[in-house]
Design a protein around this motif. Structure first.
Motif, PDB file in Angstrom:
ATOM      1  N   UNK A 190      -3.237  11.322 -18.128  1.00 51.70           N
ATOM      2  CA  UNK A 190      -2.485  11.322 -18.119  1.00 51.70           C
ATOM      3  C   UNK A 190      -0.824  10.321 -18.616  1.00 51.70           C
ATOM      4  N   UNK A 191      -0.165   9.977 -18.017  1.00 43.84           N
ATOM      5  CA  UNK A 191       1.449   9.100 -18.791  1.00 43.84           C
ATOM      6  C   UNK A 191       1.373   7.768 -18.385  1.00 43.84           C
ATOM      7  N   UNK A 192       2.062   7.486 -19.240  1.00 43.19           N
ATOM      8  CA  UNK A 192       2.382   5.606 -18.933  1.00 43.19           C
ATOM      9  C   UNK A 192       3.892   6.011 -18.367  1.00 43.19           C
ATOM     10  N   UNK A 193       3.105   5.018 -17.170  1.00 48.74           N
ATOM     11  CA  UNK A 193       4.215   5.327 -16.586  1.00 48.74           C
ATOM     12  C   UNK A 193       4.469   3.880 -16.327  1.00 48.74           C
ATOM     13  N   UNK A 194       5.587   2.881 -16.885  1.00 48.87           N
ATOM     14  CA  UNK A 194       4.815   0.577 -16.062  1.00 48.87           C
ATOM     15  C   UNK A 194       5.094   1.029 -14.809  1.00 48.87           C
ATOM     16  N   UNK A 195       5.137   1.294 -13.911  1.00 47.09           N
ATOM     17  CA  UNK A 195       5.593   0.757 -12.302  1.00 47.09           C
ATOM     18  C   UNK A 195       4.075   0.804 -12.140  1.00 47.09           C
ATOM     19  N   UNK A 196       3.433   1.778 -12.548  1.00 39.63           N
ATOM     20  CA  UNK A 196       2.201   2.453 -12.060  1.00 39.63           C
ATOM     21  C   UNK A 196       1.413   1.493 -13.357  1.00 39.63           C
ATOM     22  N   UNK A 197       1.236   1.503 -14.041  1.00 40.97           N
ATOM     23  CA  UNK A 197       0.785  -0.029 -14.675  1.00 40.97           C
ATOM     24  C   UNK A 197       0.534  -1.056 -14.168  1.00 40.97           C
ATOM     25  N   UNK A 198       1.459  -1.687 -13.572  1.00 40.04           N
ATOM     26  CA  UNK A 198       1.495  -3.078 -13.022  1.00 40.04           C
ATOM     27  C   UNK A 198       0.517  -2.644 -12.064  1.00 40.04           C
ATOM     28  N   UNK A 199       0.561  -2.204 -11.358  1.00 42.63           N
ATOM     29  CA  UNK A 199      -1.164  -1.462 -10.233  1.00 42.63           C
ATOM     30  C   UNK A 199      -1.594  -1.877 -10.085  1.00 42.63           C
ATOM     31  N   UNK A 200      -2.462  -1.748 -12.013  1.00 42.05           N
ATOM     32  CA  UNK A 200      -3.508  -1.328 -12.116  1.00 42.05           C
ATOM     33  C   UNK A 200      -4.643  -2.686 -12.490  1.00 42.05           C
ATOM     34  N   UNK A 201      -3.762  -3.435 -12.898  1.00 44.24           N
ATOM     35  CA  UNK A 201      -4.764  -5.054 -12.613  1.00 44.24           C
ATOM     36  C   UNK A 201      -5.225  -5.358 -11.553  1.00 44.24           C
ATOM     37  N   UNK A 202      -4.693  -4.869 -10.253  1.00 43.15           N
ATOM     38  CA  UNK A 202      -5.215  -4.998  -8.684  1.00 43.15           C
ATOM     39  C   UNK A 202      -5.911  -4.129  -8.520  1.00 43.15           C
ATOM     40  N   UNK A 203      -5.710  -3.013  -9.075  1.00 43.46           N
ATOM     41  CA  UNK A 203      -6.923  -1.837  -8.556  1.00 43.46           C
ATOM     42  C   UNK A 203      -8.159  -2.264  -9.371  1.00 43.46           C
ATOM     43  N   UNK A 204      -7.602  -2.878 -10.736  1.00 45.17           N
ATOM     44  CA  UNK A 204      -9.100  -3.336 -11.760  1.00 45.17           C
ATOM     45  C   UNK A 204      -9.634  -3.618 -10.455  1.00 45.17           C
ATOM     46  N   UNK A 205      -9.802  -5.234 -10.062  1.00 45.01           N
ATOM     47  CA  UNK A 205      -9.966  -6.218  -9.732  1.00 45.01           C
ATOM     48  C   UNK A 205     -10.512  -5.559  -8.386  1.00 45.01           C
ATOM     49  N   UNK A 241       5.170  -5.052 -22.327  1.00 42.55           N
ATOM     50  CA  UNK A 241       4.056  -5.335 -22.361  1.00 42.55           C
ATOM     51  C   UNK A 241       4.319  -6.644 -21.682  1.00 42.55           C
ATOM     52  N   UNK A 242       4.842  -7.721 -22.420  1.00 46.80           N
ATOM     53  CA  UNK A 242       5.056  -9.353 -21.892  1.00 46.80           C
ATOM     54  C   UNK A 242       4.307  -9.493 -20.204  1.00 46.80           C
ATOM     55  N   UNK A 243       5.079  -8.344 -19.223  1.00 44.63           N
ATOM     56  CA  UNK A 243       4.938  -8.777 -17.794  1.00 44.63           C
ATOM     57  C   UNK A 243       3.493  -7.976 -18.018  1.00 44.63           C
ATOM     58  N   UNK A 244       3.733  -6.935 -18.274  1.00 43.62           N
ATOM     59  CA  UNK A 244       1.956  -6.257 -17.741  1.00 43.62           C
ATOM     60  C   UNK A 244       0.773  -7.224 -18.487  1.00 43.62           C
ATOM     61  N   UNK A 245       1.189  -8.188 -19.578  1.00 45.50           N
ATOM     62  CA  UNK A 245       0.120  -9.318 -20.248  1.00 45.50           C
ATOM     63  C   UNK A 245      -0.094 -10.648 -18.997  1.00 45.50           C
ATOM     64  N   UNK A 246       1.330 -10.700 -18.340  1.00 42.68           N
ATOM     65  CA  UNK A 246       1.323 -11.474 -17.575  1.00 42.68           C
ATOM     66  C   UNK A 246       0.138 -11.300 -16.088  1.00 42.68           C
ATOM     67  N   UNK A 247       1.036 -10.486 -15.638  1.00 38.50           N
ATOM     68  CA  UNK A 247      -0.320  -9.340 -14.612  1.00 38.50           C
ATOM     69  C   UNK A 247      -1.940  -9.208 -14.598  1.00 38.50           C
ATOM     70  N   UNK A 248      -1.918  -9.093 -15.378  1.00 38.33           N
ATOM     71  CA  UNK A 248      -3.261  -8.822 -16.111  1.00 38.33           C
ATOM     72  C   UNK A 248      -3.971 -10.835 -15.982  1.00 38.33           C
ATOM     73  N   UNK A 249      -3.115 -11.177 -16.201  1.00 34.03           N
ATOM     74  CA  UNK A 249      -3.388 -12.757 -16.842  1.00 34.03           C
ATOM     75  C   UNK A 249      -3.440 -13.171 -15.017  1.00 34.03           C
ATOM     76  N   UNK A 250      -2.496 -13.115 -14.598  1.00 36.17           N
ATOM     77  CA  UNK A 250      -2.370 -13.377 -13.044  1.00 36.17           C
ATOM     78  C   UNK A 250      -3.228 -13.080 -12.189  1.00 36.17           C
ATOM     79  N   UNK A 251      -3.234 -11.804 -12.258  1.00 37.00           N
ATOM     80  CA  UNK A 251      -4.929 -10.649 -10.817  1.00 37.00           C
ATOM     81  C   UNK A 251      -6.025 -11.165 -11.393  1.00 37.00           C
ATOM     82  N   UNK A 252      -6.454 -10.910 -12.713  1.00 41.15           N
ATOM     83  CA  UNK A 252      -7.782 -10.935 -13.399  1.00 41.15           C
ATOM     84  C   UNK A 252      -7.933 -12.363 -13.701  1.00 41.15           C
ATOM     85  N   UNK A 253      -7.436 -12.984 -14.111  1.00 43.31           N
ATOM     86  CA  UNK A 253      -7.301 -14.123 -14.462  1.00 43.31           C
ATOM     87  C   UNK A 253      -8.860 -14.225 -15.995  1.00 43.31           C
TER      88      UNK A 253
END
Length: 121
Positions: free
Chosen positions: A20-35, A63-75
């Motif tokens: 699909x298409x990139x959407x910042x707000x949806x991609x912010x939710x993906x780390x939790x969905x991946x976990x 990208x900065x906030x996505x990287x932070x979110x990935x680290x915070x959720x998935x670590x």
């Protein structure tokens, strides 16, 4: 939803394909969905294929906030290989996440990503 993902359970890891298409707000939710998906499948290695995601230029701050979110959720819990455009922007995302102890790397092929996932100790 402008993007969606499907999950394939391989023997040693999960493969998540995002389309699909990139959407910042949806991609912010993906780390939790991946976990959550990893917990469901009792797996700590994930290959996420973003190669078919359509996007305009992604802002550095996103990208900065996505990287932070990935680290915070998935670590350190989840080892994450991304199939995405190899360019300085993807390197920035990886730097942000790995500087915060995430186990993340970006690749341009599935073969290289799977090798890294399955041969790191």
């Amino acid at each position: 939803m402008v993007s969606s993902f499907s999950v394939e359970n391989k023997k040693d890891h999960l493969v998540i394909i995002v389309e699909g298409n990139y959407d910042y707000w949806e991609f912010l939710e993906y780390p939790q969905q991946i976990l959550n998906t990893c917990k469901e499948h009792d797996c700590d290695k994930v290959l996420v294929d973003l190669s078919s995601v359509k996007s305009e230029e992604i802002a550095l701050i996103e990208l900065f906030f996505l990287g932070e979110k990935i680290a915070k959720i998935l670590g350190k819990k989840i080892m994450l290989a991304l199939i995405w455009k190899r360019e300085s922007l993807s390197d920035f995302l990886v730097d942000v996440a790995t500087n915060r102890s995430a186990r993340l790397k970006v690749f341009d092929t599935v073969k290289r990503a799977e090798y890294w996932l399955l041969h790191q100790y």
